[in-house]
Design a protein around this motif. Structure first.
Motif, mmCIF file in Angstrom:
data_model
loop_
_atom_site.group_PDB
_atom_site.id
_atom_site.type_symbol
_atom_site.label_atom_id
_atom_site.label_comp_id
_atom_site.label_asym_id
_atom_site.label_seq_id
_atom_site.Cartn_x
_atom_site.Cartn_y
_atom_site.Cartn_z
ATOM 1 N N SER A 51 0.814 -1.205 0.000
ATOM 2 C CA SER A 51 0.000 0.000 0.000
ATOM 3 C C SER A 51 0.853 1.263 0.000
ATOM 4 O O SER A 51 0.338 2.358 -0.243
ATOM 5 C CB SER A 51 -0.935 0.003 1.217
ATOM 6 N N GLU A 52 2.149 1.112 0.261
ATOM 7 C CA GLU A 52 3.061 2.252 0.246
ATOM 8 C C GLU A 52 3.684 2.485 -1.126
ATOM 9 O O GLU A 52 4.362 3.494 -1.355
ATOM 10 C CB GLU A 52 4.189 2.037 1.269
ATOM 11 N N ALA A 53 3.472 1.552 -2.039
ATOM 12 C CA ALA A 53 4.157 1.608 -3.332
ATOM 13 C C ALA A 53 3.589 2.715 -4.218
ATOM 14 O O ALA A 53 2.384 3.002 -4.206
ATOM 15 C CB ALA A 53 4.035 0.267 -4.044
ATOM 16 N N ARG A 54 4.480 3.317 -5.005
ATOM 17 C CA ARG A 54 4.081 4.272 -6.028
ATOM 18 C C ARG A 54 4.241 3.581 -7.381
ATOM 19 O O ARG A 54 5.333 3.120 -7.727
ATOM 20 C CB ARG A 54 4.929 5.532 -5.971
ATOM 21 N N VAL A 55 3.156 3.533 -8.146
ATOM 22 C CA VAL A 55 3.106 2.784 -9.399
ATOM 23 C C VAL A 55 2.787 3.734 -10.543
ATOM 24 O O VAL A 55 1.902 4.586 -10.424
ATOM 25 C CB VAL A 55 2.038 1.667 -9.321
ATOM 26 N N LEU A 56 3.485 3.553 -11.649
ATOM 27 C CA LEU A 56 3.206 4.310 -12.880
ATOM 28 C C LEU A 56 2.782 3.339 -13.971
ATOM 29 O O LEU A 56 3.438 2.313 -14.183
ATOM 30 C CB LEU A 56 4.462 5.072 -13.330
ATOM 31 N N ASP A 57 1.699 3.670 -14.651
ATOM 32 C CA ASP A 57 1.225 2.897 -15.803
ATOM 33 C C ASP A 57 1.388 3.775 -17.042
ATOM 34 O O ASP A 57 0.714 4.799 -17.178
ATOM 35 C CB ASP A 57 -0.238 2.502 -15.597
ATOM 36 N N VAL A 58 2.291 3.382 -17.933
ATOM 37 C CA VAL A 58 2.617 4.161 -19.136
ATOM 38 C C VAL A 58 1.800 3.637 -20.313
ATOM 39 O O VAL A 58 1.763 2.434 -20.563
ATOM 40 C CB VAL A 58 4.123 4.071 -19.447
ATOM 41 N N ALA A 59 1.180 4.568 -21.060
ATOM 42 C CA ALA A 59 0.288 4.185 -22.161
ATOM 43 C C ALA A 59 -0.783 3.250 -21.617
ATOM 44 O O ALA A 59 -0.953 2.122 -22.063
ATOM 45 C CB ALA A 59 1.056 3.569 -23.320
ATOM 46 N N ALA A 60 -1.537 3.762 -20.655
ATOM 47 C CA ALA A 60 -2.410 2.947 -19.817
ATOM 48 C C ALA A 60 -3.676 2.473 -20.510
ATOM 49 O O ALA A 60 -4.375 1.607 -19.985
ATOM 50 C CB ALA A 60 -2.786 3.739 -18.557
ATOM 51 N N GLY A 61 -4.012 3.036 -21.681
ATOM 52 C CA GLY A 61 -5.281 2.676 -22.296
ATOM 53 C C GLY A 61 -6.431 3.065 -21.383
ATOM 54 O O GLY A 61 -6.448 4.159 -20.820
ATOM 55 N N THR A 62 -7.378 2.151 -21.195
ATOM 56 C CA THR A 62 -8.493 2.430 -20.289
ATOM 57 C C THR A 62 -8.219 1.930 -18.873
ATOM 58 O O THR A 62 -9.122 1.863 -18.051
ATOM 59 C CB THR A 62 -9.808 1.840 -20.830
ATOM 60 N N GLY A 63 -6.942 1.576 -18.591
ATOM 61 C CA GLY A 63 -6.537 1.347 -17.217
ATOM 62 C C GLY A 63 -6.582 -0.077 -16.716
ATOM 63 O O GLY A 63 -6.714 -0.291 -15.502
ATOM 64 N N ALA A 64 -6.432 -1.060 -17.577
ATOM 65 C CA ALA A 64 -6.468 -2.454 -17.121
ATOM 66 C C ALA A 64 -5.444 -2.703 -16.019
ATOM 67 O O ALA A 64 -5.742 -3.314 -14.992
ATOM 68 C CB ALA A 64 -6.235 -3.405 -18.292
ATOM 69 N N LEU A 65 -4.218 -2.211 -16.216
ATOM 70 C CA LEU A 65 -3.169 -2.381 -15.205
ATOM 71 C C LEU A 65 -3.373 -1.419 -14.040
ATOM 72 O O LEU A 65 -3.305 -1.807 -12.869
ATOM 73 C CB LEU A 65 -1.793 -2.187 -15.839
ATOM 74 N N ALA A 66 -3.631 -0.161 -14.344
ATOM 75 C CA ALA A 66 -3.741 0.853 -13.299
ATOM 76 C C ALA A 66 -4.833 0.513 -12.290
ATOM 77 O O ALA A 66 -4.630 0.620 -11.071
ATOM 78 C CB ALA A 66 -4.011 2.218 -13.932
ATOM 79 N N LEU A 67 -5.990 0.105 -12.764
ATOM 80 C CA LEU A 67 -7.100 -0.189 -11.864
ATOM 81 C C LEU A 67 -6.835 -1.448 -11.050
ATOM 82 O O LEU A 67 -7.208 -1.531 -9.866
ATOM 83 C CB LEU A 67 -8.398 -0.320 -12.658
ATOM 84 N N ALA A 68 -6.173 -2.438 -11.658
ATOM 85 C CA ALA A 68 -5.809 -3.649 -10.915
ATOM 86 C C ALA A 68 -4.758 -3.331 -9.860
ATOM 87 O O ALA A 68 -4.831 -3.823 -8.725
ATOM 88 C CB ALA A 68 -5.306 -4.725 -11.870
ATOM 89 N N ALA A 69 -3.773 -2.498 -10.198
ATOM 90 C CA ALA A 69 -2.745 -2.119 -9.236
ATOM 91 C C ALA A 69 -3.353 -1.350 -8.069
ATOM 92 O O ALA A 69 -2.928 -1.497 -6.917
ATOM 93 C CB ALA A 69 -1.668 -1.285 -9.921
ATOM 94 N N ALA A 70 -4.359 -0.552 -8.354
ATOM 95 C CA ALA A 70 -5.009 0.229 -7.299
ATOM 96 C C ALA A 70 -5.658 -0.667 -6.255
ATOM 97 O O ALA A 70 -5.751 -0.301 -5.079
ATOM 98 C CB ALA A 70 -6.042 1.167 -7.912
ATOM 99 N N ARG A 71 -6.086 -1.849 -6.663
ATOM 100 C CA ARG A 71 -6.727 -2.766 -5.718
ATOM 101 C C ARG A 71 -5.741 -3.302 -4.681
ATOM 102 O O ARG A 71 -6.154 -3.844 -3.656
ATOM 103 C CB ARG A 71 -7.408 -3.914 -6.471
ATOM 104 N N THR A 72 -4.438 -3.170 -4.929
ATOM 105 C CA THR A 72 -3.442 -3.568 -3.931
ATOM 106 C C THR A 72 -3.272 -2.496 -2.867
ATOM 107 O O THR A 72 -2.585 -2.718 -1.867
ATOM 108 C CB THR A 72 -2.069 -3.817 -4.592
ATOM 109 N N GLY A 73 -3.870 -1.334 -3.093
ATOM 110 C CA GLY A 73 -3.714 -0.216 -2.187
ATOM 111 C C GLY A 73 -2.624 0.745 -2.590
ATOM 112 O O GLY A 73 -2.438 1.791 -1.950
#
Length: 259
Positions: free
Chosen positions: A40-62
């Motif tokens: 939950s402390e991690a900072r994550v960047l999603d490059v060329a994220a599209g509609t956020g398949a990775l970004a939204l899944a990563a957000a579920r980790t906190g």
């Protein structure tokens, strides 16, 4: 400029992409996330994220997630999820407006591979990854995936004299795991691990009644005449036979490296 390098193309496609491509690419995004320890402390960047398949899944980790894309339409779709730990910004992945070493993990799921200067995109990913952090890139093997792959195969069978859509340069350059690993090292990462991941895209045969919803994002489709399109649809139905769903095996490489 090729169509997939134009943000206007992706703005137009965003809503359709979210409904059709996003659920499929999300499976590879989950596979990529499983290879990186996030807290939950991690900072994550999603490059060329599209509609956020990775970004939204990563957000579920906190984790705290920044999703970037050069298409305002794509960024709008991510922002519509209204997740408190996800920020979405329009940004060129070849020139990230971000400080050095700011992220614990930087992902690009079938994104950086579309860039005109994809090596610059990889280098930018490495630049903004903190020392000891992770860089993760997914690319397609062969002729792409899902409906793009099926359409390319059918065109080759039915119309061998027609020139097909050229694959992005990076897809060709990274299709060999050894080449993929070397490019990650050249970009500024170390200790790359390349894994092959395959999922089946489930094409619902009933959707062939509206083929533009399946194939409309591909120049291999839009360049066909009405008669040729009809022949493609007939061939898909022949391949499917009496099945309601036609599985299309689609293989990706997921590269994970340390900064």
């Amino acid at each position: 400029m090729r169509e997939f390098e134009n943000p206007d193309h992706w703005d137009t496609a965003a809503l359709h992409y979210e409904k059709t491509a996003h659920p499929f690419t999300a499976r590879y995004a989950e596979a990529a996330l499983a290879r990186v320890p996030l807290t939950s402390e991690a900072r994550v960047l999603d490059v060329a994220a599209g509609t956020g398949a990775l970004a939204l899944a990563a957000a579920r980790t906190g984790a705290q997630v920044l999703a970037t894309d050069f298409s305002p339409g794509m960024v709008t779709r991510i922002a519509a999820a209204r997740l408190p730990n996800v920020e979405a910004r329009v940004m060129d992945g070849q020139n990230l407006d971000l400080p050095d070493a700011g992220f614990d993990a930087v992902f690009s799921i079938f994104g950086v591979i579309m860039f005109p200067d994809w090596r610059k995109g990889l280098a930018e990913m490495a630049r903004v990854t903190r020392p000891g952090g992770y860089g993760v890139v997914a690319t397609w093997q062969s002729r792409g995936a899902a409906t793009f792959l099926l359409l390319g195969q059918i065109r080759q069978t039915l119309f061998p004299d027609l020139q097909s859509m050229a694959m992005p340069e990076a897809v060709q350059a990274l299709t060999d795991p050894k080449d993929f690993a070397r490019e990650l090292i050249d970009a500024g990462y170390r200790d790359p691990q390349i894994d092959q991941v395959m999922y089946e895209y489930e094409l619902e045969v009933a959707t062939l009644n509206e083929p533009d919803t399946l194939f409309g994002m591909s120049p291999d489709w839009t360049s066909l005449s009405d008669q040729e399109k009809a022949a493609v649809i007939a061939e898909v139905r022949r391949i499917a036979a009496d099945r309601a769903v036609l599985p299309i095996p689609s293989t990706a490489l997921i590269g994970v490296a340390r900064r």
